[in-house]
Design a protein around this motif. Structure first.
Motif, PDB file in Angstrom:
ATOM      1  N   SER A   1       0.823  -1.210   0.000  1.00  0.00           N
ATOM      2  CA  SER A   1       0.000   0.000   0.000  1.00  0.00           C
ATOM      3  C   SER A   1       0.856   1.259   0.000  1.00  0.00           C
ATOM      4  O   SER A   1       0.576   2.224  -0.711  1.00  0.00           O
ATOM      5  N   ILE A   2       1.912   1.255   0.802  1.00  0.00           N
ATOM      6  CA  ILE A   2       2.814   2.407   0.852  1.00  0.00           C
ATOM      7  C   ILE A   2       3.452   2.639  -0.514  1.00  0.00           C
ATOM      8  O   ILE A   2       3.568   3.778  -0.984  1.00  0.00           O
ATOM      9  N   ALA A   3       3.859   1.553  -1.168  1.00  0.00           N
ATOM     10  CA  ALA A   3       4.490   1.669  -2.484  1.00  0.00           C
ATOM     11  C   ALA A   3       3.541   2.303  -3.492  1.00  0.00           C
ATOM     12  O   ALA A   3       3.938   3.172  -4.282  1.00  0.00           O
ATOM     13  N   ILE A   4       2.277   1.903  -3.463  1.00  0.00           N
ATOM     14  CA  ILE A   4       1.295   2.451  -4.402  1.00  0.00           C
ATOM     15  C   ILE A   4       1.050   3.928  -4.144  1.00  0.00           C
ATOM     16  O   ILE A   4       1.098   4.758  -5.061  1.00  0.00           O
ATOM     17  N   SER A   5       0.780   4.280  -2.891  1.00  0.00           N
ATOM     18  CA  SER A   5       0.466   5.678  -2.581  1.00  0.00           C
ATOM     19  C   SER A   5       1.666   6.591  -2.831  1.00  0.00           C
ATOM     20  O   SER A   5       1.504   7.762  -3.180  1.00  0.00           O
ATOM     21  N   HIS A   6       2.864   6.056  -2.676  1.00  0.00           N
ATOM     22  CA  HIS A   6       4.067   6.848  -2.954  1.00  0.00           C
ATOM     23  C   HIS A   6       4.218   7.096  -4.455  1.00  0.00           C
ATOM     24  O   HIS A   6       4.516   8.208  -4.893  1.00  0.00           O
ATOM     25  N   ALA A   7       3.999   6.064  -5.263  1.00  0.00           N
ATOM     26  CA  ALA A   7       4.183   6.191  -6.713  1.00  0.00           C
ATOM     27  C   ALA A   7       3.128   7.079  -7.355  1.00  0.00           C
ATOM     28  O   ALA A   7       3.373   7.661  -8.425  1.00  0.00           O
TER      29      ALA A   7
END
Length: 439
Positions: A402-408
């Protein structure tokens, strides 16, 4: 995400910490003993000769959860007492407290209110017990299919769905007589309203947090794709993900975008809609009673419709939220805890939570209950949405995914659909392999 004010909406805590001096050997020797004594003191609490079952759940201001605990304690005939403990208000804070205590094998935890994304992680860590036999049969009976999927990991049921949630499209019928069916239609209407000098914003969760991941997941599944492969071993971001990212970018760079889009969460969306600056809002049902109380004038024009479609010929698949009830592996009273959890999420208590706390139930039969239909005039639309809803990727590594998605994808106005999806895919791949650094 379940739509409660502040629930799941907090920024993730910082990962940095000041370096500490090494403790003395004496302190190192005493610490485990102290921890053990504290755990012993916490566990196995008794009230008048009967065990106290500690139920840790989100903080409820309506009183419905406390009433459920009291009612089920009385229904036990004196065999146990349920003590309701409020976890922190944000989902990150809730998870952090439970993880720390379960990692310490804290026996004072009995019944756990888990966000719908946590069951794989907690099950894989061995922190929660599978539901089997009669308890499993009761937990499954009458439970909606999609919420039930959130509680299953590797073919085993690890929790009982307590409540669920899904987003709808909320709009003002004094500005939009007929709600749009697709995102493209909604943006066209917003542009027209803007040109006419009328309220025209589309309120949506655009901050860099879980809500942004939920938005992306809903769009990807509505476009016919998924974030992970069926076995959750690798990212599965293809053309549907690029289409989803394009919609996010198009909204964020159009007149429909609230100037605060990149910082907005559910509650900011609610407040903006209530202030009269927006024509549309993608949000959870908690906004309905709030509008009724805070702006009765606009409430007369406050309407609801299904989550917008990506394509007119393809149904939408809004991402569900909610809470599942699990039983701690370290509970000293697991049999009583399973029984109590079934009581806490029974028909009467789920109905009370819906009417008092605005939490959609997971029991199908409740959607035909006259009391729910009166309080939730949109309950039929909610049920339809739940029948075709999507869930977030099921993996023990979900937090990092989830963190990876929201960061990208943050901020949405800077999304370059192809390259942003490629970046998200690579970061998800690293998250699943426990490689690299979490953004």
């Amino acid at each position: 995400m379940d739509g409660r004010v502040g629930a799941g909406a907090g920024h993730r805590p910082g990962r940095g910490a000041r370096a500490r001096r090494p403790r003395t050997l004496r302190a190192l020797a005493v610490a485990p003993l102290l921890a053990a004594s504290l755990l012993t003191a916490c566990g196995g609490e008794q009230t008048a000769g009967r065990p106290t079952l500690n139920w840790y759940n989100f903080p409820d201001d309506s009183g419905a959860l406390q009433k459920a605990a009291d009612t089920c304690s009385k229904a036990s005939g004196g065999r146990y007492t349920i003590s309701y403990h409020k976890l922190p208000r944000t989902a990150d804070g809730q998870r952090q407290q439970l993880v720390r205590r379960l990692a310490a094998q804290d026996s004072s935890l009995d019944i756990l209110g888990l966000d719908v994304t946590w069951s794989p992680e907690f099950a894989e860590a061995g922190w929660i017990r599978p539901w089997t036999g009669a308890a499993r049969r009761q937990a499954v009976a009458d439970t909606l299919r999609v919420p039930l999927r959130t509680a299953i990991w590797q073919g085993k049921l690890y929790a009982a769905p307590y409540n669920t949630n899904t987003q709808l499209l909320w709009y003002r019928d004094d500005l939009v007589p007929n709600p749009p069916r697709t995102w493209a239609e909604m943006l066209d209407i917003a542009r027209r309203l803007a040109a006419e000098g009328k309220p025209h914003y589309v309120e949506i969760q655009g901050a860099q947090y879980e809500g942004l991941t939920v938005w992306f997941n809903s769009l990807v599944t509505s476009a016919g794709g998924s974030i992970l492969t069926p076995d959750a071993s690798a990212p599965s971001l293809g053309p549907p993900a690029v289409r989803a990212a394009q919609i996010m970018h198009d909204l964020a760079t159009s007149p429909a975008a609230d100037p605060s889009l990149s910082n907005q969460m559910e509650d900011e969306n609610r407040l903006a809609m209530e202030s009269g600056t927006a024509a549309f809002e993608i949000n959870y049902p908690f906004v309905y009673p709030s509008m009724k109380t805070n702006n009765p004038r606009l409430f007369r024009h406050f309407r609801w419709a299904p989550y917008p479609r990506v394509d007119a010929g393809r149904p939408s698949h809004a991402t569900i939220g909610g809470i599942d009830l699990a039983i701690s592996q370290y509970s000293r009273h697991p049999d009583e805890a399973f029984e109590a959890a079934l009581c806490l999420r029974n028909r009467e208590n789920q109905l009370a939570a819906a009417l008092q706390g605005g939490l959609p139930p997971t029991l199908r039969s409740l959607y035909s209950d006259p009391a729910l239909r009166k309080s939730y005039p949109f309950s039929g639309v909610v049920l339809d949405a739940l029948e075709t809803a999507s869930i977030r990727p099921q993996t023990p590594a979900y937090q990092n995914v989830s963190i990876a998605i929201s960061h990208a994808l943050s901020p949405p106005s800077d999304i370059a659909p192809v390259s942003s999806v490629s970046e998200a895919s690579e970061q998800i791949r690293q998250a699943l392999r426990s490689e690299g650094l979490v953004p």
